[in-house]
Design a protein around this motif. Structure first.
Motif, PDB file in Angstrom:
ATOM      1  N   ALA A  39      18.937  68.908  57.743  1.00 57.08           N
ATOM      2  CA  ALA A  39      17.720  69.354  58.428  1.00 57.08           C
ATOM      3  C   ALA A  39      17.903  70.740  59.021  1.00 57.08           C
ATOM      4  CB  ALA A  39      17.345  68.349  59.513  1.00 57.08           C
ATOM      5  N   ASN A  40      19.085  70.984  59.589  1.00 56.07           N
ATOM      6  CA  ASN A  40      19.366  72.282  60.201  1.00 56.07           C
ATOM      7  C   ASN A  40      19.361  73.395  59.161  1.00 56.07           C
ATOM      8  OD1 ASN A  40      21.997  74.245  60.910  1.00 56.07           O
ATOM      9  ND2 ASN A  40      20.528  73.979  62.578  1.00 56.07           N
ATOM     10  N   LEU A  99      16.114  75.673  67.621  1.00 57.58           N
ATOM     11  CA  LEU A  99      17.136  75.803  66.582  1.00 57.58           C
ATOM     12  C   LEU A  99      18.517  75.997  67.201  1.00 57.58           C
ATOM     13  CD1 LEU A  99      17.691  75.977  63.534  1.00 57.58           C
ATOM     14  CD2 LEU A  99      17.348  78.455  63.687  1.00 57.58           C
ATOM     15  N   ASP A 100      18.572  76.776  68.286  1.00 61.28           N
ATOM     16  CA  ASP A 100      19.851  76.953  68.998  1.00 61.28           C
ATOM     17  C   ASP A 100      20.360  75.616  69.533  1.00 61.28           C
ATOM     18  OD1 ASP A 100      19.902  79.650  68.513  1.00 61.28           O
ATOM     19  OD2 ASP A 100      18.950  80.202  70.415  1.00 61.28           O
ATOM     20  N   SER A 101      19.455  74.827  70.100  1.00 59.65           N
ATOM     21  CA  SER A 101      19.842  73.497  70.606  1.00 59.65           C
ATOM     22  C   SER A 101      20.334  72.610  69.468  1.00 59.65           C
ATOM     23  CB  SER A 101      18.649  72.841  71.317  1.00 59.65           C
ATOM     24  OG  SER A 101      18.227  73.617  72.413  1.00 59.65           O
ATOM     25  N   GLU A 102      19.686  72.753  68.324  1.00 63.88           N
ATOM     26  CA  GLU A 102      20.083  71.966  67.146  1.00 63.88           C
ATOM     27  C   GLU A 102      21.495  72.362  66.691  1.00 63.88           C
ATOM     28  OE1 GLU A 102      17.121  70.684  63.846  1.00 63.88           O
ATOM     29  OE2 GLU A 102      18.136  72.486  63.101  1.00 63.88           O
ATOM     30  N   ASN A 146      27.242  71.137  66.272  1.00 61.07           N
ATOM     31  CA  ASN A 146      28.646  71.437  66.560  1.00 61.07           C
ATOM     32  C   ASN A 146      29.301  70.292  67.337  1.00 61.07           C
ATOM     33  OD1 ASN A 146      30.918  73.385  66.579  1.00 61.07           O
ATOM     34  ND2 ASN A 146      30.600  73.332  68.787  1.00 61.07           N
ATOM     35  N   TRP A 147      28.544  69.718  68.287  1.00 55.71           N
ATOM     36  CA  TRP A 147      29.071  68.571  69.049  1.00 55.71           C
ATOM     37  C   TRP A 147      29.353  67.395  68.120  1.00 55.71           C
ATOM     38  CZ3 TRP A 147      27.483  63.550  69.744  1.00 55.71           C
ATOM     39  CH2 TRP A 147      28.131  62.820  70.737  1.00 55.71           C
TER      40      TRP A 147
END
Length: 548
Positions: free
Chosen positions: A443-444, A474-477, A482-483
């Protein structure tokens, strides 16, 4: 050259020319001598013009005086190879290098040390590394220089933060350390008084942070250390910080202390002289201490710890914390009607016919048999660093290492030790994280393409705010992705660690009838083995003898 020969001294550091006047003649051609040396095996020596001139004069004098004695003259020497010294930008390391030059004489250790001092290097010099550098240079057959770090500074070490330490032991620690009798012998029957504290008693103290350790650079500049920090004291149940001393924790009630995860709790404690049909069952929101036996079909249920200073027979003991039984526990064979269920660890002297469920470790001092066990930690049967207790005729689910003296029985009765449950839980979590990561990753990738396409176009002013919102999302995604990546890697590491700790250690012997499992991977003992362990290596169970 006829009548002239070349040799070196014993150290092979000087080149010596020997001239026989009878065969050589009255004159020395210096250019021919230089050419002769350079094309010989001694071509790497550095020739001295003054020494060659002296040789020329000696030959002329011998000719004039008709002296036929052999003339010797040192005409060259090996020069020490230069050592280059460089310091790191922070002056924490010094690197020395020696250029590739087989015609040069290597310096000795003291010479290198003097060169380091000349370059300002005063501390952290390693003679061992200098020797290694010289040996590498000696063995070097390439045209590249050799280099190595020969001096290191000491980085400062931050002080340790303040910590909270208990001033009274946990009950489980006390039970694992039996009291000494008057003749200094350990008495397993004497486990001391039941541990409890009074109201207003000090139960923990905060230890001050340390100052840390200063460091230095190779140029001997002192590097100051940062002291540790004062950490806030986390208070547990029924405790407060003393008004007289902010670093002291005191109990607010009389009860049983329990120190866990740097937090001291004091459980309200109910004490009974025994549990039987006369007393009835016990269900208590705190800890329970039974100074006696728990008889058949009785129940003791507590939110905290349960300590039984006696024997448990065909009863139910359930604790939110630890279960400590100072004597033994028994149930009917093949029925396992004596249940011990703990959120924490379980300690018993010996047991048979038990149904045990433990959220942490299980310690059995002597013997465990004919039981059903589910343990999310280690199982230890015996005492000390090399437990020598007996374990046989049981069905065990274990998440970590099992240690005992004798594993299995001479009769060959079946003992099943299954490590599947804990591994499968981790595998399911790993699979779920992988599926979620892959879904979000796809999705990203789609979102990245779409946002990039929008940014390449002319965006009307009224839509720029909405685009900024989408970019923030998008930054939050990306952060979430990464988490998930890190969580996925951490879970994979946990699976590897689980396999490493899934093992059996038999400090005395392991008998036929022992079966070790992890899903479809199975190992069965077909004969008796002396001191050994059974480990999981490269996806397969492996018998490994203990040699020490």
């Amino acid at each position: 050259m006829k009548g002239l020969s070349l040799t070196t001294n014993k150290e092979k550091s000087e080149l010596i020319a020997s001239v026989d006047p009878l065969m050589f003649g009255p004159l020395l051609d210096k250019e021919k001598l230089v050419e002769f040396v350079n094309t010989s095996e001694f071509g790497h020596f550095h020739l001295s013009a003054n020494s060659i001139l002296e040789l020329e004069e000696s030959i002329a004098i011998a000719s004039d005086e008709n002296d036929m004695a052999i003339i010797t003259q040192v005409i060259g020497e090996l020069k020490e190879v230069a050592v280059s010294v460089s310091l790191s930008e922070d002056n924490m390391e010094c690197t020395a290098s020696i250029a590739a030059n087989s015609g040069s004489m290597l310096p000795n250790i003291n010479t290198v040390k003097e060169q380091l001092k000349t370059a300002g290097v005063k501390r952290g010099i390693s003679e061992k590394r200098i020797r290694q550098l010289l040996q590498l240079a000696l063995d070097n057959s390439s045209d590249k220089p050799v280099k190595i770090v020969v001096a290191k500074g000491l980085p400062p070490k931050k002080g340790k933060d303040s910590i909270v330490k208990p001033t009274v032991p946990n009950a489980i620690d006390r039970i694992l350390a039996p009291q000494e009798s008057d003749d200094s012998k350990v008495d397993m029957r004497n486990l001391g008084d039941i541990l409890s504290v009074d109201a207003r008693q000090v139960v923990a103290k905060r230890i001050a942070p340390t100052k840390g350790r200063s460091g230095f650079t190779v140029t001997n500049k002192k590097l100051a250390a940062s002291p540790g920090e004062w950490k806030v004291i986390k208070l547990g149940k029924n405790t407060v910080i003393s008004e007289q001393n902010e670093n002291t924790v005191i109990a607010t009630i009389a009860g049983q202390p329990k120190f866990k995860n740097d937090v001291m709790n004091v459980d309200d404690t109910f004490t009974s002289k025994g549990v039987n049909v006369g007393t009835g069952n016990i269900k208590y929101n705190g800890s329970v201490v039974v100074n006696g036996d728990i008889t058949e079909q009785m129940q003791v249920v507590a939110d905290g710890d349960v300590t039984v200073n006696g024997f448990v027979e065909s009863a139910l003991v359930r604790a939110g914390g630890d279960i400590i039984i100072t004597q033994g526990a028994t149930g009917k064979m093949n029925i396992e009607d004596c249940q011990l269920i703990a959120g924490g660890s379980i300690f018993i002297q010996h047991g048979q016919g038990l149904d045990i469920i433990s959220g942490k470790d299980i310690h059995v001092a002597k013997q465990l048999a004919y039981s059903k066990v589910k343990c999310r930690g280690e199982i230890i049967v015996g005492s000390g660093e090399k437990p020598m207790g007996n374990l046989f005729a049981s069905s065990i689910i274990c998440h970590k290492t099992l240690r005992a003296g004798s594993v299995g029985a001479v009769s060959g009765s079946q003992l099943i030790i299954d490590f599947s449950e804990g591994y499968n839980v981790l595998a399911q979590r790993a699979e779920a994280l992988t599926d979620l990561f892959n879904t979000l990753s796809n999705a990203n990738a789609d979102h990245e393409i779409k946002i990039a396409a929008l940014n390449s176009r002319h965006i009307p002013a009224q839509l720029k705010k909405k685009l900024a919102t989408l970019t923030n999302e998008l930054d939050s995604e990306r952060i979430l992705l990464n988490w998930l990546r890190l969580a996925k890697e951490e879970m994979a590491q946990k699976k590897q660690d689980y396999e490493m700790h899934a093992r059996i250690i038999a400090n005395k012997e392991l008998f036929p009838g022992v079966i070790v499992k992890l899903n479809k991977k199975m190992w069965k003992a077909e004969k008796e083995y002396q001191r050994c362990r059974v480990i999981l290596e490269n996806g397969a169970w492996l018998y490994d003898p203990l040699t020490q």
